[in-house]
Design an enzyme around this catalytic site. Structure first.
Site, PDB file in Angstrom:
ATOM      1  CD1 TRP A 113      70.279  24.142  43.367  1.00 56.61           C
ATOM      2  CD2 TRP A 113      71.780  25.342  42.228  1.00 56.61           C
ATOM      3  NE1 TRP A 113      70.473  25.332  44.033  1.00 56.61           N
ATOM      4  CE2 TRP A 113      71.371  26.074  43.360  1.00 56.61           C
ATOM      5  CE3 TRP A 113      72.705  25.910  41.349  1.00 56.61           C
ATOM      6  CZ2 TRP A 113      71.869  27.356  43.651  1.00 56.61           C
ATOM      7  CZ3 TRP A 113      73.208  27.181  41.626  1.00 56.61           C
ATOM      8  CH2 TRP A 113      72.787  27.880  42.760  1.00 56.61           C
ATOM      9  CG  ASP A 187      75.573  20.255  42.839  1.00 53.11           C
ATOM     10  OD1 ASP A 187      75.979  20.335  44.020  1.00 53.11           O
ATOM     11  OD2 ASP A 187      75.048  21.207  42.232  1.00 53.11           O
ATOM     12  CE  LYS A 211      73.752  26.493  49.156  1.00 55.82           C
ATOM     13  NZ  LYS A 211      73.988  25.860  47.901  1.00 55.82           N
TER      14      LYS A 211
END
Ligand SMILES: *Cc1c(COP(=O)(O)O)cnc(C)c1O
Length: 375
Positions: A113, A187, A211
């Site tokens: 990511w 993040d 999530k």
């Protein structure tokens, strides 16, 4: 009804109580006093008093849960984590840039990511990789003291939980202590609300909801007020944090139903005892699973112990030819979506807030039985 345990990395398992409440309110949403509105939440105007009350409760609840200080704005946006990879540089790259320059940003690359984030940002500003763990297959976090920070950078981007690689920061870096005046951007998509956040170290945090907060379609951004108002002229108005903040996230229609669902999750989190209580449970769940992996002759995890994720646990079978049998048996045992990400292979168990310890115990029991049956 006992549902199967769902280990999906995202969109991910939701608390059954929340789904049941949403189902009960689907056709006719009642307010807190039980007054019927005659409408489902997705049929309400985002500017009507009914939805505004849902919105304001959701914002107040997550502010309380995460102990977000008053000088941070909470924004409910769309586009997910990937859109933020562009929206963040468009908004923040000019923070500390000389007049006429787009500015620059530093990236700490600890997995898929953050690597994606750094590539996307390069379309909007100067970028630099200040540290990378790629050489060791993204199984560690480079010590902050070794980061090569650019003195001019407007911000430093860190993915605090790498969902695919299973690597988590257990303490946020202190940029000030490293001699940097850049803002820290995190993040936290895949571990938001799983642990407390030290906001004194953070400039901006973003996370997709799917999530740990609720359904896909909602992105939560928490941004310090002094970082607002620096957007590049190419930044779409709907993605300019200042515009979004000035309009209480209603510059355009927000993802109303996803906000409602996330709000129900926030109420559920409060009933569970809040974030500190969730964090203690998440530690216990992770310890149960990692200790099973570490004591197994068949299964193993590659991540250094000091940065193993409490939320996403990638693991492998020493005999890879048994992978499909493992997954088939797991499904039959009511353990769903354990297949690893295609870039890493093997298995991955995501054990977010909504996964009870009983689910992790069921997985560990299944793994032990599977290992024994082929010994
Ligand atoms: C899932 C995820 C994203 C991407 O989210 P999208 O909503 O698919 O854009 C970004 N960062 C992290 C850490 C994630 O886990």
């Amino acid at each position: 009804m006992q549902r199967p345990y769902n280990f999906s990395a995202g969109p991910a398992t939701m608390p059954a109580e929340v789904l049941a409440q949403a189902a009960a309110e689907m056709l006719d949403w009642p307010d807190a006093q039980g007054h019927r509105s005659g409408m489902g939440v997705m049929e309400m105007s985002h500017r009507g008093k009914e939805f505004l009350s849902i919105y304001e409760a959701a914002e107040a609840d997550i502010r309380e849960l995460l102990a977000v200080p008053a000088h941070f704005k909470i924004l409910f946006m769309q586009g997910g984590g990937l859109a933020e990879n562009a929206i963040v540089p468009m908004n923040l790259s000019r923070l500390r840039a000389p007049e006429g320059s787009k500015g620059s940003a530093d990236f700490v690359v600890t997995g898929s990511w953050s690597e994606k984030s750094s590539k996307e940002a390069a379309r909007y500003c100067e970028t630099q990789v200040a540290a990378s763990a790629k050489a060791d297959g993204f199984t560690s976090i480079p010590a902050p003291s070794t980061w090569k920070l650019n003195e001019q950078a407007s911000y430093v981007h860190v993915c605090t939980n790498e969902t695919i690689n299973g690597v988590e920061f257990h303490a946020l870096p202190d940029l000030k202590a490293l001699g940097s005046d850049a803002a820290l951007v995190i993040d936290f998509s895949s571990h938001v609300a799983s642990r407390t956040v030290d906001w004194s170290k953070v400039g901006l945090a973003f996370g997709g909801a799917q999530k740990n907060l609720g359904p896909a379609g909602l992105t939560m951004v928490v941004v310090r007020e002094d970082l607002l108002g620096f957007a590049q002229s190419i930044c779409p108005s709907a993605f300019d944090y200042k515009t979004v903040a000035d309009n209480q996230s209603m510059y355009n229609t927000p993802p109303t139903y996803s906000i409602y669902m996330a709000g129900l999750v926030f109420q559920w989190l409060k009933r569970q005892g809040g974030i500190a209580a969730m964090e203690a449970r998440n530690i216990a769940k992770a310890e149960l699973l990692y200790s099973a992996l570490d004591s197994s002759a068949l299964f193993y995890n590659k991540v250094h112990k000091d940065c193993r994720s409490r939320m996403n646990v990638p693991f492998f079978l020493r005999d890879e030819s048994r992978n499909q049998a493992f997954l088939d048996g797991a499904k039959a045992a009511g353990l769903l979506q354990l297949k690893g990400h295609k870039s890493v292979g093997g298995m991955r168990a995501s054990i977010y807030n909504a996964m009870p310890i009983e689910g992790v115990q069921a997985l560990v029991d299944y793994m032990r039985a599977f290992e024994k049956n082929q010994a």
